[in-house]
Write a protein that holds these residues in place. Structure first.
Motif, short mmCIF file in Angstrom:
data_model
loop_
_atom_site.label_atom_id
_atom_site.label_comp_id
_atom_site.label_asym_id
_atom_site.label_seq_id
_atom_site.Cartn_x
_atom_site.Cartn_y
_atom_site.Cartn_z
N PHE A 73 0.82 -1.16 0.14
CA PHE A 73 0.17 -0.15 0.00
C PHE A 73 0.94 1.25 -0.06
O PHE A 73 1.53 1.43 0.92
N PHE A 74 0.78 1.93 -1.18
CA PHE A 74 2.00 2.92 -1.24
C PHE A 74 1.23 4.43 -1.16
O PHE A 74 0.46 4.78 -2.18
N LEU A 75 1.57 5.21 -0.44
CA LEU A 75 0.92 6.57 -0.15
C LEU A 75 2.01 7.53 -0.74
O LEU A 75 3.23 7.43 -0.03
N ILE A 76 1.67 8.37 -1.55
CA ILE A 76 2.58 9.57 -1.85
C ILE A 76 2.15 10.81 -1.20
O ILE A 76 0.92 11.12 -1.55
N PHE A 77 2.99 11.60 -0.87
CA PHE A 77 2.56 12.97 -0.28
C PHE A 77 3.17 14.09 -1.02
O PHE A 77 4.73 13.90 -1.15
N SER A 78 2.79 14.89 -1.50
CA SER A 78 3.25 16.18 -2.08
C SER A 78 3.51 17.11 -0.99
O SER A 78 3.11 17.42 0.14
N SER A 79 4.74 17.99 -1.12
CA SER A 79 5.05 18.87 0.15
C SER A 79 3.94 19.97 0.13
O SER A 79 3.11 20.14 -0.79
#
Length: 213
Positions: free
Chosen positions: A21-27
């Motif tokens: 489960f891959f969560l990507i956050f932008s700044s």
């Protein structure tokens, strides 16, 4: 070949499947964002007050999500966002925050530090969309894809090394940069076949979710 021998062959080649489960956050927002300036890789700007609030909101929104690994680029804005999220999550206590320059946003070369609108005008003059356009000294889309693919390859190898039980589910939090404080989620299946780790399937759950801000 009999059904039994086929199953034995499959077991000998496929050691296990790892569900990621891959969560990507932008700044969060930076002062440069507020001024409409293009940051890229050379401009190591920090979060604005609003950007810090966005990062804090993301951390509270995800406080009950269990993370097993955390990755972040070496840019100040990404690191600040990551730290704000991690501090609200008990599962991150004691986790190593791995810094990887491969997670930086795209390099825009000579256009970095200038106005975003100027970059778009340069692209229009060249007859291209601004996302496809590569300023002098910048990184092409293909170069950026190669960089990300290399990171994912190393990440999958690490996932297999750290979480080796068949069918093990893990959640990773890579912090990269892009749209402000958005959250993207993907589910990936990673297989080890003959000692080679490969991505066998990927499903996007959502892109740039922002209801936390």
């Amino acid at each position: 070949m009999t059904e039994r021998s086929e199953k034995s062959l499959i077991r000998s080649h496929y050691k296990y499947v790892l569900f990621v489960f891959f969560l990507i956050f932008s700044s969060g927002e930076t002062e440069w964002n507020k001024k409409g300036l293009l940051q890229g890789q050379a401009m190591n700007s920090s979060l604005s007050d609003i950007g810090m609030q966005q990062a804090e909101a993301a951390g509270k929104y995800l406080r009950d999500v269990k993370f097993t690994n955390v990755f972040v680029s070496d840019m100040a804005r990404a690191r600040q966002t990551c730290e704000a999220i991690v501090k609200h999550n008990s599962s991150c206590s004691g986790l190593e925050i791995v810094t990887d320059p491969s997670l930086k946003e795209r390099c825009f070369g000579s256009a970095e530090g200038g106005l975003v609108v100027d970059m778009k005008n340069m692209a229009a003059a060249a007859g291209q969309s601004w996302l496809d356009f590569t300023p002098p000294g910048g990184e092409t889309i293909e170069q950026m894809k190669t960089r990300v693919e290399t990171f994912l390859g190393h990440l999958f190898q690490r996932m297999v090394a750290d979480h080796c039980r068949p069918g093990q589910k893990v959640t990773k939090m890579p912090e990269t940069e892009g749209a402000l404080a958005g959250i993207c989620r993907f589910i990936m299946s990673v297989e080890e076949v003959d000692a080679s780790v490969t991505l066998s399937a990927i499903r996007c759950v959502f892109i740039n979710r922002c209801e936390h801000i």
